[in-house]
Design an enzyme around this catalytic site. Structure first.
Site, PDB file in Angstrom:
ATOM      1  N   HIS A 297      13.094  11.913   3.256  1.00  0.00           N
ATOM      2  CA  HIS A 297      12.463  13.148   3.666  1.00  0.00           C
ATOM      3  C   HIS A 297      12.202  14.098   2.497  1.00  0.00           C
ATOM      4  O   HIS A 297      11.092  14.572   2.342  1.00  0.00           O
ATOM      5  CB  HIS A 297      13.176  13.859   4.816  1.00  0.00           C
ATOM      6  CG  HIS A 297      12.254  14.890   5.371  1.00  0.00           C
ATOM      7  ND1 HIS A 297      11.177  14.548   6.145  1.00  0.00           N
ATOM      8  CD2 HIS A 297      12.154  16.201   5.144  1.00  0.00           C
ATOM      9  CE1 HIS A 297      10.468  15.634   6.381  1.00  0.00           C
ATOM     10  NE2 HIS A 297      11.026  16.650   5.792  1.00  0.00           N
TER      11      HIS A 297
ATOM     12  N   LYS B 255       3.135  29.884   3.253  1.00  0.00           N
ATOM     13  CA  LYS B 255       2.272  29.441   2.155  1.00  0.00           C
ATOM     14  C   LYS B 255       0.814  29.427   2.598  1.00  0.00           C
ATOM     15  O   LYS B 255      -0.065  29.934   1.908  1.00  0.00           O
ATOM     16  CB  LYS B 255       2.705  28.050   1.669  1.00  0.00           C
ATOM     17  CG  LYS B 255       4.067  28.077   1.016  1.00  0.00           C
ATOM     18  CD  LYS B 255       4.334  26.837   0.211  1.00  0.00           C
ATOM     19  CE  LYS B 255       4.164  27.041  -1.191  1.00  0.00           C
ATOM     20  NZ  LYS B 255       4.807  27.501  -2.203  1.00  0.00           N
TER      21      LYS B 255
ATOM     22  N   HIS C 114       0.845  -1.199   0.000  1.00  0.00           N
ATOM     23  CA  HIS C 114       0.000   0.000   0.000  1.00  0.00           C
ATOM     24  C   HIS C 114       0.879   1.248   0.000  1.00  0.00           C
ATOM     25  O   HIS C 114       0.686   2.153  -0.804  1.00  0.00           O
ATOM     26  CB  HIS C 114      -0.930  -0.015   1.208  1.00  0.00           C
ATOM     27  CG  HIS C 114      -1.562   1.314   1.515  1.00  0.00           C
ATOM     28  ND1 HIS C 114      -2.529   1.869   0.721  1.00  0.00           N
ATOM     29  CD2 HIS C 114      -1.333   2.205   2.503  1.00  0.00           C
ATOM     30  CE1 HIS C 114      -2.887   3.045   1.212  1.00  0.00           C
ATOM     31  NE2 HIS C 114      -2.164   3.283   2.297  1.00  0.00           N
TER      32      HIS C 114
ATOM     33  N   ASP D 289       5.682  21.161 -26.894  1.00  0.00           N
ATOM     34  CA  ASP D 289       5.761  19.819 -26.304  1.00  0.00           C
ATOM     35  C   ASP D 289       6.838  19.863 -25.236  1.00  0.00           C
ATOM     36  O   ASP D 289       7.414  20.921 -24.978  1.00  0.00           O
ATOM     37  CB  ASP D 289       6.109  18.773 -27.377  1.00  0.00           C
ATOM     38  CG  ASP D 289       5.623  17.388 -26.968  1.00  0.00           C
ATOM     39  OD1 ASP D 289       5.918  16.971 -25.824  1.00  0.00           O
ATOM     40  OD2 ASP D 289       4.931  16.733 -27.760  1.00  0.00           O
TER      41      ASP D 289
ATOM     42  N   SER E  30      12.809   6.008 -14.110  1.00  0.00           N
ATOM     43  CA  SER E  30      11.668   6.688 -14.722  1.00  0.00           C
ATOM     44  C   SER E  30      11.520   8.105 -14.165  1.00  0.00           C
ATOM     45  O   SER E  30      11.393   9.075 -14.910  1.00  0.00           O
ATOM     46  CB  SER E  30      10.416   5.860 -14.493  1.00  0.00           C
ATOM     47  OG  SER E  30       9.275   6.660 -14.564  1.00  0.00           O
ATOM     48  N   SER E  31      11.572   8.225 -12.843  1.00  0.00           N
ATOM     49  CA  SER E  31      11.414   9.549 -12.227  1.00  0.00           C
ATOM     50  C   SER E  31      12.545  10.479 -12.608  1.00  0.00           C
ATOM     51  O   SER E  31      12.337  11.668 -12.847  1.00  0.00           O
ATOM     52  CB  SER E  31      11.428   9.454 -10.703  1.00  0.00           C
ATOM     53  OG  SER E  31      10.366   8.740 -10.257  1.00  0.00           O
TER      54      SER E  31
ATOM     55  N   TYR F 232       8.521  16.060   0.281  1.00  0.00           N
ATOM     56  CA  TYR F 232       8.302  17.341  -0.381  1.00  0.00           C
ATOM     57  C   TYR F 232       8.088  17.160  -1.874  1.00  0.00           C
ATOM     58  O   TYR F 232       7.370  17.935  -2.505  1.00  0.00           O
ATOM     59  CB  TYR F 232       9.456  18.306  -0.072  1.00  0.00           C
ATOM     60  CG  TYR F 232       9.467  18.622   1.397  1.00  0.00           C
ATOM     61  CD1 TYR F 232       8.403  19.328   1.955  1.00  0.00           C
ATOM     62  CD2 TYR F 232      10.445  18.144   2.239  1.00  0.00           C
ATOM     63  CE1 TYR F 232       8.356  19.565   3.305  1.00  0.00           C
ATOM     64  CE2 TYR F 232      10.397  18.382   3.598  1.00  0.00           C
ATOM     65  CZ  TYR F 232       9.347  19.092   4.125  1.00  0.00           C
ATOM     66  OH  TYR F 232       9.280  19.302   5.462  1.00  0.00           O
TER      67      TYR F 232
ATOM     68  N   HIS G 147      13.563  11.591  11.473  1.00  0.00           N
ATOM     69  CA  HIS G 147      12.853  10.315  11.392  1.00  0.00           C
ATOM     70  C   HIS G 147      13.490   9.284  12.315  1.00  0.00           C
ATOM     71  O   HIS G 147      12.998   8.173  12.420  1.00  0.00           O
ATOM     72  CB  HIS G 147      12.872   9.781   9.958  1.00  0.00           C
ATOM     73  CG  HIS G 147      12.088  10.640   9.015  1.00  0.00           C
ATOM     74  ND1 HIS G 147      10.756  10.415   8.748  1.00  0.00           N
ATOM     75  CD2 HIS G 147      12.428  11.732   8.296  1.00  0.00           C
ATOM     76  CE1 HIS G 147      10.333  11.330   7.896  1.00  0.00           C
ATOM     77  NE2 HIS G 147      11.312  12.145   7.609  1.00  0.00           N
TER      78      HIS G 147
ATOM     79  N   TRP H 198       7.145   0.166   3.897  1.00  0.00           N
ATOM     80  CA  TRP H 198       7.665   0.880   2.723  1.00  0.00           C
ATOM     81  C   TRP H 198       9.011   1.504   3.023  1.00  0.00           C
ATOM     82  O   TRP H 198       9.732   1.909   2.129  1.00  0.00           O
ATOM     83  CB  TRP H 198       6.659   1.919   2.214  1.00  0.00           C
ATOM     84  CG  TRP H 198       6.757   3.263   2.858  1.00  0.00           C
ATOM     85  CD1 TRP H 198       6.163   3.646   4.017  1.00  0.00           C
ATOM     86  CD2 TRP H 198       7.485   4.408   2.394  1.00  0.00           C
ATOM     87  NE1 TRP H 198       6.476   4.949   4.303  1.00  0.00           N
ATOM     88  CE2 TRP H 198       7.278   5.443   3.324  1.00  0.00           C
ATOM     89  CE3 TRP H 198       8.281   4.662   1.269  1.00  0.00           C
ATOM     90  CZ2 TRP H 198       7.854   6.715   3.170  1.00  0.00           C
ATOM     91  CZ3 TRP H 198       8.853   5.928   1.141  1.00  0.00           C
ATOM     92  CH2 TRP H 198       8.634   6.933   2.083  1.00  0.00           C
TER      93      TRP H 198
END
Lengths: 194, 387, 537
Positions: free
Chosen positions: C257, C335, C80, C109, C173-174, C261, C307, C145
């Site tokens: 981390h 923001k 998940h 494009d 890919s990213s 973002y 973390h 994960w």
């Protein structure tokens, strides 16, 4: 599809820079390993300051006004069938004073084996001040079946240790090193065979 | 659009009620029984109230705007889109608020890193899926397992009050004494967490971490493993009994001697006298009990396991094969798996009983008899196998 | 300069449409087609990951074993998390980038169209590989994960290797997608579109793309180290050979981390487009918004240690990470305040995109508050790895990423498809989603504070009530998304097209709204010339 835009010189330059950046970051990930070890050594985290020898500063003064209790503890990792215990549960030491203590090790696995003791010192804030001049944990140790040995550790606590520190713990975890064995066969450095 | 506005208003105000509910006892962080847990609680509440105030401001303006400046209400958009003064204000004020929060947090953190001398040192080792406690100065050492029966987990029996939060051997500590914890793990990372003591410390294999608590109230405090450590992560609770100093002395006396070893899940009795021969029925009874407590979490009550991670015992070649193989596996464990060296955890009698049980149950008895392998094992056999 | 090149080629592809059949999608280099592919892919993955979440919630309906055994439970939580992060949010954001960035900056494009095709088509294979582990003998990845070593190395199931390669593929890919986005934004802006005229969505994605380029290689390195530890007898993360399991966490969170973002910054951009539109007022404090985005990204790179407050660290290290973490609240606060100031004195209407944007604003603020609380190290000792953290990051990610994606889809769907969705259905979808989402995640705060650890398949009796609320909420939340699916499919396949004006929304501003709805297959073959400045018209 002929919507493609030919890579201009401008694009090529930018792409080259970005790809170099990506490759650098991949390398940087590996650089994190030695960097981490250096930082840990400096701050004494996870025993990284205690797995190699330190030279004694000849001008080091023994600070008899303070006494720090040093506990010893051992852990057998996995299902390692070893007897490995400190011969003293704890000692009192003045900062700057050199001490010799022994750990007793006995191979009960029923076979020849290479082990490595991984040191760890707490509390984290004081760990970097516990220094060793000699320790069996600096190298791997080869044990014949049933072999027994006394393992000495020479250590001292740097007089620069924070004032609040009253107790420290020196702990070893003993690992079976079969998978990480180095080229040389026998390691018996830094111990007294029994 | 009116009904949407009112709905939005209701929706946002529900939030406030829900958030405010956080402050009522029972669903909030426990106040705890140690100075650190009290400090943490106060810090948590202070931060919560600060957030409430900021939230009231932000949401207040938001709700006001959403009601007042609706297009359906005939609102015309203003033209402003920048104001350095206002923007600097809401850069600087939050910074000041954060500094105000950071100061108490720093003080509490320094307190947590306190290094005063401790009255008691306990080494805590996390295993898949149990805790081992060693009182270094008292020479006491034992494993602490979940004691909730498998039947309750599988909904075959009504659940206890402390379902999944109960153990066979709790940690016992004296009140008003600084207890130093040396936390490590044997296999994967675990995390020793008891909310009411304000302690959460990762247990990392190979390294040792230190933490401490000073409980000022007698009572029983419960916690769980806080770091995902594999299949039975949910099933390795922590129970700490804080007792009076006199009671602690008594406990140490009664457990420092050999009597402790007679309890089933304790240190091995390598120096115990050879026990008398046991009947098959006794072995089976004890074995079934112990199997369901220790083994069934992985190998399942049905003996079918969860292959391939946890092999089936039903018809397994080890359990229906030569005895020496099973002895060795149970006593010394298997490296790199959750199969631990139970030789360190159970005494001869219990080991013999468990092995006897596995060699009888789930039709294994017939297989063993057919191939002429032993089915009933005596404690002496285990004592021999240990050597 | 790129503009002149665009002009040279503009005449080549004036008015031919897409190719027919499956090869259109397989070989496409059209940014709109690729954007559509990304969005469909993430929609499918959204339901796959959502079903996994519902299985998890169903198991947690009551204490004791309900549906599945703990082993499968761990696989579900792991999958998940991985699918939602890498398979839903990142591709959806990439899809929005592909669709909108060229339209917003007036480019024909993306700069590297063939690379674009490849970066999309890696994803289905990566996720097929990842999902195939569920059907292998032996468990699928079951270590969360965050795949902490040694649970994922020495103790990891065999399928971990498939997981590692899947991560590599989606990482590549990213990286390629980000590379493309950076080059496009740098080199293909229409004449007159200066940096401070750039739509905020484009700014958000530019910063995100740089973050991705910086940290995806670190993730790749991290999983490569895992692979080497597993098979080549290295010991990066094994104390036995001189490594350290804590090192894994440092490397992972150095990626992990900023990843947070990465998931949120494009969403901030979407919100900064939608709120001004439906407030009929320019975005308040454009410069501060852009600077805040950049600062959030930079600070995001140096706070990973928060973390791991409980892994044991010297006081100084904990203090540094605490202060740096708390500092992020400042630009994030700017923001939020600026969005509220945009709404203030506007002329507000409440179409579905605006509703989702407002939902985002409220819930992201709540998630931000719990984030601030988590940043305080001593308090973090009690929150860490409890349901409080689960509540926190779902408030942040479901609102910050999922709500913004949904808002963006509603906002631009009429432009993409030329079909106006049913406002009524959209609003029902919003209210069910928002109620379901809060019913699911609000009680998790209380569970965590009361001491329930995360990632447990079974829990003590005292946690029962709240868990049941969560489960009911999760099913409302989950099934409400079927409305979303219906709305999207109806818009895409409806015959009733072309009745939507170019403007679509009364208050919308930007180059994309100068194009007809649905958008032609090729756009801005001749780049528009911006004279007034995008922000001021």
């Amino acid at each position: 599809m002929n919507t493609k835009i030919p890579a201009t010189k401008n694009n090529k330059r930018l792409i080259t820079i970005l790809v170099c950046g990506v490759i650098f970051m991949f390398g940087f990930c590996y650089m994190l390993v030695p960097l981490y070890n250096i930082v840990c050594k400096q701050i004494g985290f996870n025993g990284k300051s205690a797995n190699s020898a330190t030279l004694v500063n000849p001008n080091m003064q023994v600070d008899t006004s303070r006494t720090i209790k040093v506990d010893f503890s051992t852990t057998m990792h996995g299902n390692l069938n070893f007897k490995f215990i400190p011969l003293q549960r704890h000692i009192e030491v003045h900062p700057g004073e050199r001490k010799l203590i022994y750990f007793y090790a006995e191979n009960k696995t029923g076979k020849d084996i290479t082990v490595q003791a991984i040191p760890s010192i707490t509390p984290n804030d004081a760990a970097r001040f516990l220094k060793k001049t000699e320790c069996f944990c600096f190298t791997q140790q080869y044990f014949f079946k049933g072999e027994k040995a006394d393992m000495p550790v020479y250590f001292f606590i740097d007089p620069a240790v924070p004032k609040e520190t009253k107790e420290m713990t020196l702990s070893y975890t003993l690992f079976d090193e079969t998978e990480f064995i180095k080229k040389q066969k026998h390691f018996t450095k830094g111990r007294i065979d029994l | 659009m009116h009904n949407y506005i009112s709905r939005l208003t209701i929706f946002i105000s529900t939030f406030f009620i829900a958030v405010a509910a956080q402050a009522t006892p029972g669903i909030n962080m426990p106040y705890g029984v140690t100075p650190i847990s009290n400090d943490i609680y106060n810090l948590h509440m202070a931060c919560f109230y600060v957030c409430c105030v900021i939230g009231a401001g932000v949401f207040g303006v938001l709700i006001y705007s959403l009601i007042k400046y609706r297009k359906s209400n005939g609102a015309k958009a203003a033209l402003f889109h920048e104001h350095i003064g206002v923007e600097m204000t809401w850069t600087i004020i939050p910074t000041l608020i954060l500094i105000a929060l950071a100061i108490p947090a720093t003080i509490v953190l320094k307190h947590i890193h306190n290094t005063d001398e401790s009255g008691l040192t306990i080494k805590v080792t996390g295993y898949q899926w149990k805790w081992k406690y060693e009182y270094l100065d008292q020479g006491i050492s034992f494993f602490s397992n979940l004691s909730t029966p498998q039947d309750q987990i599988n909904n075959l029996a009504p659940k206890n009050e402390w379902y999944l939060l109960e153990v066979d051997n709790p940690v016992v500590v004296p009140v008003d004494t600084k207890v130093k914890l040396l936390v490590t793990a044997d296999d994967v990372i675990h995390d020793w967490w008891v909310p009411e003591l304000g302690v959460k410390q990762d247990a990392i294999p190979g390294f040792i971490n230190e933490n401490w608590f000073l409980a000022n109230k007698i009572g029983t405090y419960r916690g769980q493993c806080g770091e995902l450590c594999g299949v039975n992560h949910a099933f390795m609770p922590i129970v700490v009994e804080v007792v009076s100093k006199a009671d602690f002395e008594k406990w140490v006396k009664s457990h420092g001697s050999a009597t402790f070893a007679s309890s089933s899940l304790t240190a091995p009795t390598t120096n115990a006298k050879p026990a008398a021969l046991m009947t098959e029925a006794d072995l089976m009874k004890l074995g079934k009990e112990q199997y369901e407590k220790t083994c069934a979490m992985c190998h399942q009550v049905t003996g079918l396991g969860l292959p391939p991670t946890f092999p089936a015992l039903k018809g397994s070649s080890v359990v229906t094969g030569p005895l020496s193989a099973e002895d060795s596996l149970v006593i010394h464990g298997k490296k790199g798996t959750a199969m631990q060296a139970f030789g360190d955890q159970l005494d001869d009698k219990t080991l013999a009983a468990v092995i006897t049980y596995t060699r009888h149950a789930w039709g294994n008895e017939e297989l063993n008899k057919k191939n002429k392998y032993p089915t009933t094992i005596q404690p002496q056999d285990i004592a021999k196998a240990r050597k | 300069m790129s503009e002149s090149i665009v002009l040279d080629h503009a005449t080549d592809h004036d008015d031919h449409g897409p190719a027919k059949g499956f090869t259109r999608w397989l070989f496409t280099t059209n940014h709109k087609d690729i954007g559509t592919l990304y969005l469909y892919f993430s929609l499918i993955m959204f339901f796959v990951g959502g079903i996994m979440a519902l299985i998890v919630r169903a198991e947690l309906l009551e204490p004791g074993k309900v549906l599945i055994n703990p082993e499968f439970f761990n696989q579900m939580t792991t999958m998940h998390g991985l699918i939602m992060v890498f398979g839903v949010i990142m591709p959806a954001m990439a899809g929005l980038a592909n669709w909108m960035i060229p339209l917003m900056i007036g480019a024909p494009d993306m700069a590297l169209p063939r690379l674009n095709n490849w970066s999309f088509w890696l994803l289905p294979f990566a996720f097929t590989m990842l999902a195939s582990t569920l059907f292998m003998s032996g468990p699928a990845p079951d270590f969360g994960w965050t795949f902490y070593a040694p649970l994922s190395t020495t103790y990891g199931p065999k399928s971990t290797d498939f997981f590692i390669f899947a991560i590599h593929m989606m990482g590549i890919s990213s990286i390629m997608a980000s590379l493309n986005i950076v080059v496009t934004i740098f080199n293909m802006r229409a004449p007159g579109m200066g940096w401070m005229n750039l739509p905020v969505f484009v700014w958000g994605w530019l910063v995100t793309a740089f973050l991705l380029l910086a940290v995806m290689p670190v993730l790749a390195g991290c999983v490569t180290m895992m692979l080497m530890d597993r098979h080549f007898h290295t010991s990066f993360f094994d104390a036995a050979g001189g490594g350290d399991p804590s090192l894994f966490q440092h490397v992972f969170w150095f990626f992990g981390h900023p990843e947070v973002y990465i998931l949120i910054l494009p969403g901030f951009g979407v919100i900064s487009e939608i709120i001004p539109t439906f407030s009929r007022k320019s975005l308040f404090g454009y410069r501060f918004m852009v600077v805040a985005t950049v600062i959030i990204a930079l600070l995001g790179l140096v706070v990973w240690g928060h973390h791991m407050f409980t892994t044991g660290a010297p006081l100084e290290a904990q203090l540094y990470f605490m202060y740096a973490t708390m500092l992020i609240a400042v630009p994030t606060g700017i923001k939020i305040f600026n969005w509220v100031a945009t709404i203030f004195k506007g002329s507000i209407s409440f179409e579905t995109p605006m509703l989702f944007a407002l939902g985002f604003l409220v819930m992201f603020t709540l998630g931000g508050f719990s984030g601030l609380m988590l940043g305080l190290v001593p308090a973090d000792y009690q929150y860490r790895d409890s349901y409080f953290v689960v509540a926190h990051f779902h408030y942040v990610l479901v609102s910050g990423s999922l709500f913004t994606i949904i808002a963006a889809v509603y906002y631009w769907l009429p432009k993409w498809s030329g079909h106006m969705y049913s406002e009524k259905l959209g609003q029902i979808h919003f209210w069910l989603t928002v109620i379901g989402m809060n019913l699911t995640f609000m009680p998790m705060h209380f569970l965590g504070l009361a001491g329930m650890p995360r990632r447990i398949p079974d829990y003590a009796l005292q946690f029962t009530d709240f868990n049941q609320y969560c489960t009911v909420g999760a099913f409302i939340f989950g099934f409400a998304q079927l409305i979303f699916l219906y709305i999207i499919l109806k818009s895409c396949f409806s015959k009733d097209k072309g009745h939507v004006s170019a403007q679509v929304w009364e208050g919308a501003k930007g180059l994309e709204w100068t194009l007809p709805s649905p958008v032609p297959y090729h756009t801005f073959a001749t780049p528009p010339v911006i004279t007034t400045g995008h922000r001021e018209y």
